[in-house]
Design a protein around this motif. Structure first.
Motif, short mmCIF file in Angstrom:
data_model
loop_
_atom_site.label_atom_id
_atom_site.label_comp_id
_atom_site.label_asym_id
_atom_site.label_seq_id
_atom_site.Cartn_x
_atom_site.Cartn_y
_atom_site.Cartn_z
N UNK A 113 28.31 50.30 5.43
CA UNK A 113 29.19 51.47 5.53
C UNK A 113 30.61 51.05 5.88
N UNK A 114 30.77 50.08 6.80
CA UNK A 114 32.09 49.62 7.19
C UNK A 114 32.81 48.93 6.04
N UNK A 115 32.08 48.07 5.32
CA UNK A 115 32.68 47.36 4.21
C UNK A 115 33.11 48.33 3.12
N UNK A 116 32.27 49.30 2.82
CA UNK A 116 32.61 50.26 1.76
C UNK A 116 33.83 51.09 2.14
N UNK A 119 41.19 47.31 1.04
CA UNK A 119 41.21 46.14 1.91
C UNK A 119 40.02 45.24 1.65
N UNK A 120 40.17 43.96 1.99
CA UNK A 120 39.06 43.03 2.01
C UNK A 120 38.48 43.03 3.42
N UNK A 121 37.16 43.04 3.50
CA UNK A 121 36.51 43.11 4.81
C UNK A 121 36.19 41.71 5.33
N UNK A 122 36.26 41.58 6.65
CA UNK A 122 35.82 40.37 7.32
C UNK A 122 35.12 40.77 8.61
N UNK A 123 34.41 39.83 9.21
CA UNK A 123 33.76 40.17 10.48
C UNK A 123 33.76 38.95 11.40
N UNK A 124 33.59 39.22 12.68
CA UNK A 124 33.50 38.17 13.70
C UNK A 124 32.71 38.74 14.87
N UNK A 134 33.94 44.45 12.48
CA UNK A 134 34.31 44.41 11.06
C UNK A 134 35.69 45.03 10.91
N UNK A 135 36.55 44.36 10.19
CA UNK A 135 37.93 44.82 10.08
C UNK A 135 38.52 44.31 8.77
#
Length: 375
Positions: free
Chosen positions: A145-148, A155-160, A211-212
């Motif tokens: 859901x966050x990536x979509x 935007x391109x999604x990334x996570x940490x 996720x951002x």
């Protein structure tokens, strides 16, 4: 005669061999002796220290505090720069003061805010510091859901990890199917969304990720020296744009950094990192400890590690302005000696006058650490 200063760094980053070098080359010409402990026998900080020992493994935070207090008493530590178990250690500041040790670290309330990136983003946003869009995710459905939502905004999604340091666990999401293309060249931080979702669905444990959107360069790390009165003594931005590095005193970076460190009481050394979200500088991360690249500020004519030790000892240097901004530079690797297989000969634990430090002979092994060179 001015007494020596005894400083301890625990399980610190390899780059802090330069931090140690700067303490010894302080402009006050004060004798400094450095104690280092680490869990890795081949950490270069052990070889660079005057005294060193391996840390016991498996200690709980409370157990580590007892170990640290014993080290400070036995080694006569004047200033302790804690990295490992920082939050547990600063909660016992009065006990360290009772054995004559000043902690070069913020108070526990400040450390607590920035241990969790979600809590930190919420807190700094409340005081007017811009942050990027973010989502806290714990399972595959929340990640998708966050990536979509981010992709719908272009935007391109990334996570940490929601808690962590040093870029550990940072990945960028791609929808490109895994192919031989991904096995050519060097590994990259890109991971396929379908593989991540599958791994999450098969995992028995939830994750805790932030996720951002992928933020753009330049990245500006503002190194701050702040007194226990919450007033900033020094703030300089280190600009990273690909391989090229430089320095800045522009207020678009320094003003929000001051808001963070003064507003949340990030005493002594901290590091506030920004990147670009569109045309807006936004907060990326906050470190409640000295940054690994802090020594690079020597290119601006300031010895920040020594200023911090002075401040911790109650010798307030006042507001410090760099006499100049160093030229652009890059960072390259270089060899540093390692200690022998066994801990090197230690200095005697007596009150007798100490002879000047004699550098240990170079050992066959070495480790690569980063040094700054001009471009």
């Amino acid at each position: 005669m001015v007494s020596r200063v005894r400083v301890w760094l625990n399980r610190t980053y390899a780059e802090n061999v330069f931090f140690m070098d700067q303490l010894r080359r302080n402009p006050s010409d004060r004798a400094v002796e450095i104690h280092a402990t680490h869990g890795d026998a081949d950490s270069p900080v052990l070889a660079a220290a005057d005294t060193a020992e391996l840390e016991p493994e498996g200690l709980s935070p409370a157990g580590y505090v007892e170990y640290a207090l014993a080290q400070c008493r036995r080694r006569g530590i004047d200033v302790f720069v804690p990295r490992l178990h920082q939050s547990a250690i600063v909660a016992h500041r009065a006990e360290f003061e009772a054995v004559g040790t000043a902690l070069l670290a913020p108070p526990p309330e400040a450390v607590a805010v920035f241990r969790d990136k979600v809590v930190a983003y919420e807190a700094v946003q409340a005081v007017g510091v811009p942050v990027p869009p973010w989502f806290r995710v714990r399972d595959a459905d929340e990640l998708l859901a966050a990536v979509e939502e981010l992709e719908a905004g272009g935007h391109r999604a990334c996570f940490k990890p929601a808690s962590g340091a040093g870029g550990v666990g940072f990945r960028m999401i791609t929808r490109s199917p895994f192919s031989l293309t991904h096995l050519s060249g060097f590994p990259t931080p890109y991971v396929q969304l379908d593989l991540v979702l599958d791994a999450l669905r098969r995992s028995e444990e939830p994750v805790d990720w932030l996720v951002m959107p992928r933020l753009e360069q330049p990245e500006v790390s503002v190194d701050c020296l702040t007194g226990p009165d919450n007033r900033v003594r020094l703030a300089i931005g280190r600009v990273k744009n690909g391989r090229r590095r430089g320095f800045t005193l522009q207020e678009q970076w320094l003003e929000p950094a001051r808001l963070v460190v003064e507003g949340f009481g990030l005493h002594y050394l901290s590091n506030v990192q920004f990147r670009m979200f569109g045309d807006t500088p936004v907060l990326m991360d906050v470190n409640t400890r000295p940054a690994g690249g802090l020594h690079q500020l020597s290119l601006c004519g300031v010895n920040v590690p020594w200023l911090a030790v002075q401040l911790a000892l109650g010798e307030d240097p006042g507001t410090v302005t760099p006499p100049f901004l160093g030229q652009d530079y890059t960072v390259v690797a270089g060899p540093r000696p390692l200690r022998p297989v066994s801990i090197p000969q230690q200095r005697p634990e007596t009150e007798a006058p100490l002879l000047p430090a004699v550098p240990a002979p170079a050992q066959p092994g070495s480790v690569q650490t980063g040094a700054a060179l001009p471009l």
